[in-house]
Each structure stands twice: as structure tokens, then as C-alpha cells.
Design a protein around this motif. Structure first.
Motif, PDB file in Angstrom:
ATOM      1  N   PHE B 264       1.375  -0.499  -2.664  1.00 48.78           N
ATOM      2  CA  PHE B 264       0.352   0.458  -3.092  1.00 48.78           C
ATOM      3  C   PHE B 264      -0.518   0.846  -1.904  1.00 48.78           C
ATOM      4  N   GLY B 265      -0.729  -0.101  -0.987  1.00 45.60           N
ATOM      5  CA  GLY B 265      -1.430   0.249   0.244  1.00 45.60           C
ATOM      6  C   GLY B 265      -0.551   1.131   1.114  1.00 45.60           C
ATOM      7  N   PHE B 266       0.739   0.845   1.096  1.00 47.26           N
ATOM      8  CA  PHE B 266       1.714   1.557   1.921  1.00 47.26           C
ATOM      9  C   PHE B 266       1.801   3.030   1.511  1.00 47.26           C
ATOM     10  N   ASN B 267       2.005   3.280   0.227  1.00 49.68           N
ATOM     11  CA  ASN B 267       2.199   4.653  -0.243  1.00 49.68           C
ATOM     12  C   ASN B 267       0.878   5.350  -0.566  1.00 49.68           C
ATOM     13  N   ALA B 268       0.053   4.710  -1.410  1.00 48.51           N
ATOM     14  CA  ALA B 268      -1.209   5.345  -1.778  1.00 48.51           C
ATOM     15  C   ALA B 268      -2.118   5.421  -0.553  1.00 48.51           C
TER      16      ALA B 268
END
Lengths: 136, 469
Positions: B264-268
Motif C-alpha cells: 500500500f505504501g508502494f502503490n498508493a
């Protein structure tokens, strides 16, 4: 004095232990183990690839008892561990030359079947253990 | 044997490090100057980009989330899939990759990847974070990237991407690589391969970026690149002597969960702001992942008789990979299709293609990351929509078939460059370390013992051991 070595199914072990305890045999050594018999191991699967594992997991239990108790122990284990399918396991009986109790250096059959030969009053389960410690 | 080669490399790098250090010291003194009255820039503040505290808070959190993907997420995911005697070594490959990348990133890799210079590679004005020369990479926002967050936040966020790319390669070569060969590979690959591709795709003047290829969070930069490098590396290494199923399923599951969580940190986080686009990326990431995990299980149920736990985890990772390039450009419903495609494609690759081609990609980096990333890259060209992200482009299903061509160019150029450069680097490493693979006896005894003199699992209390100096 003889040693009963039984290799039984994991899922039957609980029942084997309970039946032995009901008959008054609670002292035993238990080892998780694996082995091969007539059945050909298990097949494991990892990401679409299949692996033939030659051994299946089993429990090995060892009980040392006076000669007179051996048939009863074998019978109890047989009844409790049996499913009727291949892979139910084996029971081996071996002679034992000597038994020495580490706590007090006592030898002989008294050491392996204290209740049976009248050293302490027979009781089943945790209470026996507590009693043994008190006497000691 | 190989020791002399490492020493040589180190000695070779010493003068460079020394010169960099002197620049840093000079730079630190120099950097203090504009902090003081800052006379020449006094009228600038109204135009200068301002830090948005919400954005910065989210981006720093995202960077930490992506860090958790590599250590311990990927370390556990990979460690659990190897044999018990190699677990420590496999986990260590991810860890040391993160450590080495962290240092190299601030020295020169960040600059080569992101500093404006040419279409092919970045400049050196941000090397050693611009100390003493060029633009200082510090607390003020960059004028090009993430204009509402400190430049350092952006730099550290990108570091975690570089580190996980390198750590992913270790999956292909687990259980048989020499200790030193991996260190040398980290050093060379993080200089010559990753920064170049990152610059092509994400650099403000990168040629793929200018071409219009869409890659939101690194489908080509992170996944195609790590997968294709892994393919070349495992072809050079050869097959393992003995291939066994995973030794610790809970560790695999723990690692996969950490990956999902960190993603979620990676994409968002790749929205570089705490805005609506980040929320959209969050939602599509979760949906695609769940779909892919489920699809993989269905495939196993059909073709392997039973759905497996490791299979669910693998499917989830395949879904995460595939949605990565598309996460900022597609809406939630198409993400179900992307996830289902990833589960189907990646399962088929590791089950049939890997066996047909005969390469021993130990933990399926090629099947899951390279192929999953390629699918995601092309799926972006299918499902992208300007309604989701006005800065992006429409895909084939929204009336812009040309986007497919741009995505294909992106995919093939990343595959091609990575394979070629990785092959050259490995040939060099092979010469320097006299063989990149551990001897046969050491592979049988296990890498934990032979490479590290450690054991991951002590099966009993070793009361007899004595301390030897």
C-alpha cells in the motif's frame, strides 16, 4: 523386563496414550519420527510441482515394563492404534538387561512399575506424580 | 581465492570514496550558507514549492511501509521457501541488498536515476546528495519530483524501491550463490542497471517517460527488471543439486502478508501525495491482489488436486506485481481482471513454462515478477483511463490503441537492457570471484553453515558447546 517400541499414526497417538493410562501405564518415552513401510510416503505440492516425500510422519513410543505386563500393553496399543488401513505401524518387543533409577540409584523392576509391585499406592494421572514427589 | 578480488575492488573504490568524502565535507560547509540570511533568494519564497505536512507524513510512512516489504517481508517470504539449511543465507541476501543500496543510493545511484541530464541516464549533480555541487537534496522540495514534500523524503522513498528490486533478484539465485558474488553484484547492478531503467521510466527527461509509457509504481522498473535479471543470473548459475518444497509455510505466509501490507505504501505512495489518486491506488491494489490469490488457488485446485497455502501467497504476490504499473491509472473494476489474469498467467508460467525451458529459478522471480510485471505493463495499456488520473492516458478500451504500443516498447526495452547488462556484469563477477557458485560440498552442507558459520534452527539445546574466543 522388556521394552515395547511402538510406531503409530499421529492421529491415533492421543487415543493410544489415553488407553494406556486407563490401564495404568503412564510412564513412556515419546519421539516424533518418520518412516517408510508398505505405503509409499506422501506427495507434496509446491507451485505446481509435485515432490515425493519418501517418509511419513509417525510417533514412536517406548515403554519398559515387567514381562507379565507386555501382552496387555501390546493389546492395548493394537486396539487403540488400529484403523485397518496400510500404515498403522508396528510393535517391537525387546529384552532389557537392567534398569537404574537416576534419582536414587535403585535397580530392578520396582523402578519401572512402582505401583504394580506395591511401592506406592496406585492412582491414575497427575495425582500419582504429586504423590511420588512427596514420598521422595 | 575470491578474497583478493574483493580487496581489489575495495582498493579501487577507495580513492573515489576519499574524493567523495572531501566533497561531502566541503559541501556540508557550503550547504550551511544558503540557510543563513539567504540574500540572493530572498524574493523567491512566494514561488518556491511549499511542503504539505499531510503529503510528507504519508510519504514518510509509505517509505517505511516499502522498507518493511524488503526487510523482513521478502526475507521471510523467500527464507520460508528455501530449505532449512539455507534459511539464514536467503534472508540475509535481502538484508544486505538493502544495506548496500542504502549507501549507494545517497552516494551516486539516486543521482544517476533521477537527476535531469539526458534521456538515457541521469546526471551527477545530486551525487552525495548534491553536497558542494549542483542542487542540494535536502529539506526543501525538489522543483521536479514530489513538489509538496521534502526532496529527501522523495529520495528515501525511491531508495526503498531500488532496494526491493535488488532483493527480488535474490529469489532466483537462492541456495547456491557465493557470499562475495552477491555483494559485488549489488554494487555493480545498482550502479549500471537499476538507475538507468529508473531514469528511462521515471526521470523527468527519461526517453520512455517522454514517449508516454505508463508505469505508476514500477511494473517495469521494479518487476520486469528484477525478474529478467533473475533469469539471466540463474541461467549463469545453473540448477540446484537438489530441489525441495518449502521448509516453513508460516514464514512464507508471514512474508507474503508483510508484502501485501507494505505494497500500500508502494502503490498508493507512488501518488507522492495523500490525495484521491492514492486512495484509488490503494483500492485497486487490494482488489487485484485478492483476486489473483484466489485465481491461483482455483488453478491449483484444478491442476494439482489441492489448493496450497504457499500457492495463495504466490498468487497474492503475482496480483500485487501485476497491479503495480496500473495502480494509478485504472479504476477498481478492471483491477479484478488484472488480478485474475495475473493469477492465471503466473501459475501457468511456473507450472509449465519453467519446466519446459528447464531453468532453475529457485523462488520463481521470473514467473511471478517478470511475467506478472509484463502482464501488468500491457494491462495498463488496456485499462488506463484519464478519468482516474488526468496526468495519465487512455488505454485501448478507452479509445487509445496507441498506448498499447508505448507499453510494449517500455516492456521490451526494459527486458532487453536488463538482460544484456546483467549478463555482462555476471561475466565480470564470474572472472573476479573465480566462479559465482559455491562448491558442491558446501551446497550440500547448506549455505548457513558454510557461508556464515551459523545455523538457523537448533534442533536441541547445545549444552556441551564451549566458547572459543
Amino acid at each position: 523386563m522388556k521394552k515395547v517400541v511402538a510406531v503409530v499414526r499421529l492421529e491415533r497417538f492421543g487415543e493410544v496414550r489415553e488407553s494406556l493410562e486407563k490401564e495404568g501405564f503412564q510412564g513412556m518415552t515419546v519421539t516424533p519420527t518418520s518412516g517408510a513401510g508398505a505405503e509409499k510416503g506422501v506427495t507434496l505440492c509446491f507451485r505446481g510441482r509435485h515432490f515425493q516425500e519418501p517418509f511419513v510422519p509417525r510417533v514412536k513410543l517406548e515403554i519398559v515394563a515387567p514381562d507379565m505386563d507386555i501382552p496387555k500393553i501390546a493389546e492395548v496399543i493394537c486396539d487403540a492404534a488400529k484403523t485397518g488401513r496400510i500404515g498403522d505401524g508396528r510393535i517391537f518387543v525387546e529384552p532389557v538387561e537392567e534398569v537404574i533409577r537416576i534419582r536414587d540409584g535403585k535397580r530392578g523392576e520396582d523402578v519401572i512399575a512402582p505401583g504394580r509391585l506395591g511401592e506406592i499406592p496406585r492412582k491414575v494421572g497427575v495425582e500419582v506424580e504429586a504423590l511420588e514427589y512427596e514420598i521422595a | 581465492m575470491g578474497k583478493r578480488a574483493y580487496l581489489g575492488t575495495f582498493l579501487f573504490l577507495l580513492p573515489i570514496l576519499f574524493r567523495l568524502a572531501s566533497t561531502v565535507m566541503a559541501g556540508e560547509a557550503g550547504a550551511e550558507v544558503p540557510e543563513l540570511p539567504a540574500v540572493p533568494e530572498a524574493p523567491a519564497p512566494p514561488e518556491a514549492p511549499k511542503i504539505d505536512t499531510g503529503d510528507n507524513a504519508w510519504m514518510m510512512t509509505s517509505a517505511a511501509l516499502v522498507l518493511a516489504m524488503t526487510i523482513p517481508g521478502l526475507a521471510f517470504f523467500y527464507g520460508g521457501m528455501t530449505r532449512a539449511k539455507n534459511m539464514g543465507n536467503t534472508m540475509w541476501l535481502s538484508w544486505i541488498a538493502f544495506c548496500i543500496t542504502s549507501i549507494m543510493w545517497v552516494l551516486w545511484s539516486y543521482s544517476l536515476a533521477f537527476a535531469p541530464f539526458s534521456g538515457m541516464i541521469g546526471g551527477l549533480q545530486w551525487a552525495v546528495l548534491g553536497c558542494g555541487h549542483g542542487e542540494y537534496v535536502g529539506q526543501t522540495p525538489s522543483t521536479i519530483y514530489g513538489t509538496t514534500i521534502p526532496h529527501l523524503t522523495f529520495c528515501m522513498f525511491q531508495l526503498t524501491f531500488a532496494a526491493i528490486t535488488l532483493a527480488l533478484v535474490s529469489g532466483a539465485i537462492a541456495e547456491r550463490l557465493k557470499f562475495g558474488a552477491w555483494l559485488l553484484f549489488c554494487l555493480l547492478w545498482m550502479s549500471g542497471c537499476y538507475p538507468v531503467i529508473a531514469h528511462w521510466v521515471w526521470g523527468s527527461d527519461g526517453w520512455l517517460y517522454k514517449l508516454g509509457a505508463l508505469d505508476f509504481a514500477g511494473g517495469s522498473v521494479v518487476h520486469i527488471q528484477s525478474g529478467s535479471a533473475g533469469l539471466i543470473f540463474c541461467l549463469f548459475l545453473g540448477r540446484r543439486l537438489d530441489i525441495k518444497p518449502p521448509h516453513n509455510t508460516p514464514a512464507v505466509l508471514l512474508g507474503a502478508s508483510m508484502l501485501w501490507f507494505g505494497w500500500f505504501g508502494f502503490n498508493a505512495g507512488s501518488a507522492t501525495a495523500a490525495n484521491g489518486l492514492a486512495a484509488s491506488a490503494w483500492a485497486v491494489t487490494n482488489t487485484a491482489t485478492a483476486t489473483a490469490a484466489f485465481t491461483w488457488n482455483i488453478m491449483e485446485w484444478i491442476f494439482d488436486r489441492k489448493p496450497t497455502v504457499v500457492g495463495t501467497c504466490s498468487g497474492a504476490v503475482a496480483g500485487l506485481v501485476a497491479i503495480t504499473p496500473a495502480s494509478g491509472f485504472v479504476s477498481v473494476m478492471p483491477s479484478i481482471a488484472i488480478g485474475a489474469g495475473a493469477g492465471f498467467l503466473c501459475y501457468s508460467t511456473v507450472k509449465w513454462m519453467k519446466r519446459a525451458l528447464g531453468y532453475d529459478d529457485a523462488l520463481d522471480v521470473v514467473g511471478v515478477h517478470a511475467l506478472g510485471g509484463s502482464w501488468g505493463c500491457m494491462a495498463t495499456g488496456l485499462f488506463a483511463s484519464k478519468l482516474v488520473n488526468p496526468a495519465g492516458d487512455d488505454g485501448l478500451f478507452y479509445g487509445n490503441p496507441a498506448q498499447m504500443l508505448e507499453q510494449a516498447v517500455d516492456m521490451f526495452s526494459v527486458w532487453g537492457y536488463t538482460c544484456a547488462v546483467t549478463a555482462v556484469l555476471i561475466l565480470f563477477i564470474k572472472a573476479a570471484t573465480k566462479g559465482i557458485r559455491v562448491p558442491k560440498e558446501e551446497e550440500i552442507a547448506g549455505l548457513d553453515l558454510t557461508q556464515h558459520r551459523e545455523i538457523s534452527y537448533h534442533w536441541y539445546e547445545e549444552e556441551t558447546g564451549t566458547i572459543k574466543a
